[in-house]
Design a protein around this motif. Structure first.
Motif, PDB file in Angstrom:
ATOM      1  N   VAL A  13       0.870  -1.177   0.000  1.00  0.00           N
ATOM      2  CA  VAL A  13       0.000   0.000   0.000  1.00  0.00           C
ATOM      3  C   VAL A  13       0.907   1.227   0.000  1.00  0.00           C
ATOM      4  O   VAL A  13       1.266   1.786   1.039  1.00  0.00           O
ATOM      5  CB  VAL A  13      -0.966  -0.006   1.197  1.00  0.00           C
ATOM      6  CG1 VAL A  13      -1.870   1.232   1.168  1.00  0.00           C
ATOM      7  CG2 VAL A  13      -1.821  -1.273   1.165  1.00  0.00           C
ATOM      8  N   SER A  14       1.259   1.639  -1.181  1.00  0.00           N
ATOM      9  CA  SER A  14       2.286   2.659  -1.394  1.00  0.00           C
ATOM     10  C   SER A  14       1.695   4.066  -1.351  1.00  0.00           C
ATOM     11  O   SER A  14       0.475   4.265  -1.387  1.00  0.00           O
ATOM     12  CB  SER A  14       2.943   2.406  -2.754  1.00  0.00           C
ATOM     13  OG  SER A  14       3.761   3.468  -3.145  1.00  0.00           O
ATOM     14  N   THR A  15       2.593   5.043  -1.289  1.00  0.00           N
ATOM     15  CA  THR A  15       2.174   6.441  -1.429  1.00  0.00           C
ATOM     16  C   THR A  15       2.081   6.847  -2.902  1.00  0.00           C
ATOM     17  O   THR A  15       1.701   7.976  -3.215  1.00  0.00           O
ATOM     18  CB  THR A  15       3.156   7.382  -0.717  1.00  0.00           C
ATOM     19  OG1 THR A  15       4.475   7.150  -1.214  1.00  0.00           O
ATOM     20  CG2 THR A  15       3.129   7.157   0.782  1.00  0.00           C
ATOM     21  N   LEU A  16       2.409   5.916  -3.799  1.00  0.00           N
ATOM     22  CA  LEU A  16       2.221   6.153  -5.227  1.00  0.00           C
ATOM     23  C   LEU A  16       0.771   5.892  -5.607  1.00  0.00           C
ATOM     24  O   LEU A  16       0.051   5.170  -4.905  1.00  0.00           O
ATOM     25  CB  LEU A  16       3.143   5.228  -6.029  1.00  0.00           C
ATOM     26  CG  LEU A  16       4.651   5.444  -5.868  1.00  0.00           C
ATOM     27  CD1 LEU A  16       5.407   4.320  -6.580  1.00  0.00           C
ATOM     28  CD2 LEU A  16       5.059   6.807  -6.413  1.00  0.00           C
ATOM     29  N   PRO A  17       0.297   6.430  -6.737  1.00  0.00           N
ATOM     30  CA  PRO A  17      -1.086   6.160  -7.159  1.00  0.00           C
ATOM     31  C   PRO A  17      -1.219   4.778  -7.791  1.00  0.00           C
ATOM     32  O   PRO A  17      -0.365   4.370  -8.588  1.00  0.00           O
ATOM     33  CB  PRO A  17      -1.350   7.261  -8.200  1.00  0.00           C
ATOM     34  CG  PRO A  17       0.002   7.585  -8.754  1.00  0.00           C
ATOM     35  CD  PRO A  17       0.978   7.407  -7.627  1.00  0.00           C
ATOM     36  N   HIS A  18      -2.266   4.057  -7.408  1.00  0.00           N
ATOM     37  CA  HIS A  18      -2.547   2.749  -7.999  1.00  0.00           C
ATOM     38  C   HIS A  18      -3.283   2.964  -9.319  1.00  0.00           C
ATOM     39  O   HIS A  18      -4.240   3.738  -9.388  1.00  0.00           O
ATOM     40  CB  HIS A  18      -3.389   1.903  -7.040  1.00  0.00           C
ATOM     41  CG  HIS A  18      -3.459   0.462  -7.398  1.00  0.00           C
ATOM     42  ND1 HIS A  18      -4.260  -0.017  -8.415  1.00  0.00           N
ATOM     43  CD2 HIS A  18      -2.834  -0.620  -6.878  1.00  0.00           C
ATOM     44  CE1 HIS A  18      -4.129  -1.333  -8.491  1.00  0.00           C
ATOM     45  NE2 HIS A  18      -3.276  -1.730  -7.577  1.00  0.00           N
ATOM     46  N   LYS A  19      -2.866   2.288 -10.364  1.00  0.00           N
ATOM     47  CA  LYS A  19      -3.436   2.527 -11.693  1.00  0.00           C
ATOM     48  C   LYS A  19      -4.926   2.207 -11.774  1.00  0.00           C
ATOM     49  O   LYS A  19      -5.679   2.867 -12.492  1.00  0.00           O
ATOM     50  CB  LYS A  19      -2.669   1.707 -12.736  1.00  0.00           C
ATOM     51  CG  LYS A  19      -1.240   2.184 -12.964  1.00  0.00           C
ATOM     52  CD  LYS A  19      -0.518   1.306 -13.977  1.00  0.00           C
ATOM     53  CE  LYS A  19       0.910   1.800 -14.193  1.00  0.00           C
ATOM     54  NZ  LYS A  19       1.674   0.929 -15.142  1.00  0.00           N
TER      55      LYS A  19
END
Length: 448
Positions: free
Chosen positions: A133-139
């Protein structure tokens, strides 16, 4: 023997709770699978700011619900009823991080149709302890938001759903049994429905094309039918008639719920955009219309206009608009509020439902309100080919088929949970404890 048995059950509850911090201490987070994620440049800061705000608003709804319910019960059960809602913030938050989010939004485990997998439940191991569960956006899940923000926003929905159920068996449930019920319900009822409706490959949303903008099916129908199951299983209170302890609490709780519902519905756009603004408008207009319809319908039935009933009407309006908030027009939201209020009001006063001791009429408000919302969404949703009004006959049929399925699933699974759990933890308090009230018997606290 009973005391030893109770001590053992509390030890089990403590060990389950303490397991998460112990495991978390040694848990090593793995690197996110980059092919599932976008880049930091794809984050939209306006969307992030709005979803952070919306998440706070939805969290506020659970304390609001505790005031709403607490003011309705008798004085000797006020603290207990409020705590049953409030404790969900603790139980479900921990469960969601450990395994709940994985079950709701993990890669689909389900059935294959025409070479494509449609999920019934998510992979329980995918996001354990928010791993990946990253701080990047999930596609696929919130493509302009940090993935962790999407997960936390969805967590607030999971928190309030079992809290809604508490109103049906208020004044007679043992707290230890309720704690176990929350966790089991979230795993076996909420998570599968959430996955099937809101995951991009979920069976209900993707295959059947059912629309649920903010939780009419996932939250309100599931909670409403679980409430009916709980009221039936636990049976009637010894003294079912009581005076509400504090109407001002009910009014304050309603205001907090209404305020928080803007995050609930408008936040479900997952962006700071026109859909969020539309959902904001339809939410407040539907609730206002339902409140006025409810009290005036009461009056023509010979009942007095009361603050309590005005608050119930407003909340019913919020329930009814939830599945459709971003799919309908502002004028249509008036109709949603009016028809939803009339049907739920009639259900609340129906003789056959009066025979069931649903303490705070949760099924009539949330169950019937959620069902009406789903039916009206299937008729009026403005999305092309997605409702009866714009030629989506097959999709309308799918909505009705799924509605029956969700009702059966939510009720039967919830009743089964009550039945099996009661074999290990007696769910109903003793008669003498019910007599003195749950505040003292369960918590050793009182208003005086």
């Amino acid at each position: 023997m009973e005391k030893n048995g109770m001590k053992f059950k509390w030890k089990v509850a403590f060990l389950i709770t303490i397991a998460a911090p112990v495991l978390g201490l040694f848990w090593t987070q793995s690197q996110p699978v980059l092919e599932n994620f976008g880049t930091e440049e794809q984050l939209v800061y306006a969307d992030i700011a709005w979803l952070l705000t919306a998440s706070c608003l939805v969290l506020l709804m659970t304390p609001g619900l505790s005031l709403f319910y607490g003011g309705m019960v008798g004085k000797k059960n006020l603290i207990s009823t409020m705590l049953q809602s409030f404790i969900s913030l603790g139980v479900v938050t921990m469960l969601w991080v450990v395994v709940g989010f994985s079950l709701a939004f993990g890669d689909p485990i389900g059935i294959e149709i025409d070479g494509k997998t449609y999920g019934i439940i998510g992979n329980p191991f995918q996001y354990l302890f928010f791993d990946q569960v990253s701080t990047l956006p999930h596609k696929a899940l919130g493509s302009t938001l940090p993935f962790i923000l999407f997960a936390l926003f969805q967590m607030k929905f999971a928190v309030i759903t079992p809290a809604i159920i508490t109103g049906s068996f208020a004044e007679r449930v043992r707290f230890i049994g309720y704690l176990f019920f929350i966790g089991i319900f979230c795993v076996f009822v909420y998570a599968p429905l959430c996955h099937m409706v809101w995951h991009p490959q979920g069976l209900i949303g993707s295959y059947f094309g059912v629309l649920d903008f903010a939780g009419g099916t996932v939250v309100h129908i599931s909670a409403g039918l679980a409430s009916l199951a709980g009221a039936l299983f636990l049976g009637k209170r010894k003294k079912p008639n009581h005076e509400p302890s504090n109407i001002t609490y009910v009014i304050l709780g309603t205001g907090m719920l209404w305020f928080g519902w803007f995050g609930f519905n408008a936040g479900s756009s997952l962006a700071a955009n026109g859909t969020a603004a539309l959902a904001f408008a339809t939410t407040t207009i539907c609730s206002a219309t339902a409140m006025m319809t409810w009290v005036l319908f009461d009056r023509i039935q010979g009942r007095k206009i009361s603050a309590l009933q005005a608050c119930i009407g407003a909340v019913v309006g919020l329930v009814v608009i939830t599945p459709a908030a971003g799919f309908i027009t502002v004028p249509q939201s008036f109709f949603f509020g009016a028809i939803g209020a009339i049907v739920s009001n009639m259900a609340m006063h129906a003789k056959f439902l009066k025979k069931i001791d649903d303490t705070l009429d949760v099924f009539a408000c949330h169950g019937i309100g959620g069902i009406m919302g789903m039916i009206l969404t299937a008729i009026f949703a403005g999305k092309e080919g997605s409702s009866l009004m714009n030629g989506g006959w097959s999709v309308f049929g799918s909505h009705m088929l799924v509605l029956v399925g969700v009702i059966v699933f939510s009720f039967s699974m919830s009743y089964a949970i009550f039945f099996v759990l009661n074999k290990f933890v007696t769910l109903r308090v003793r008669e003498e404890y019910e007599e003195i009230g749950l505040d003292l018997s369960q918590h050793g606290e009182s208003l005086s």
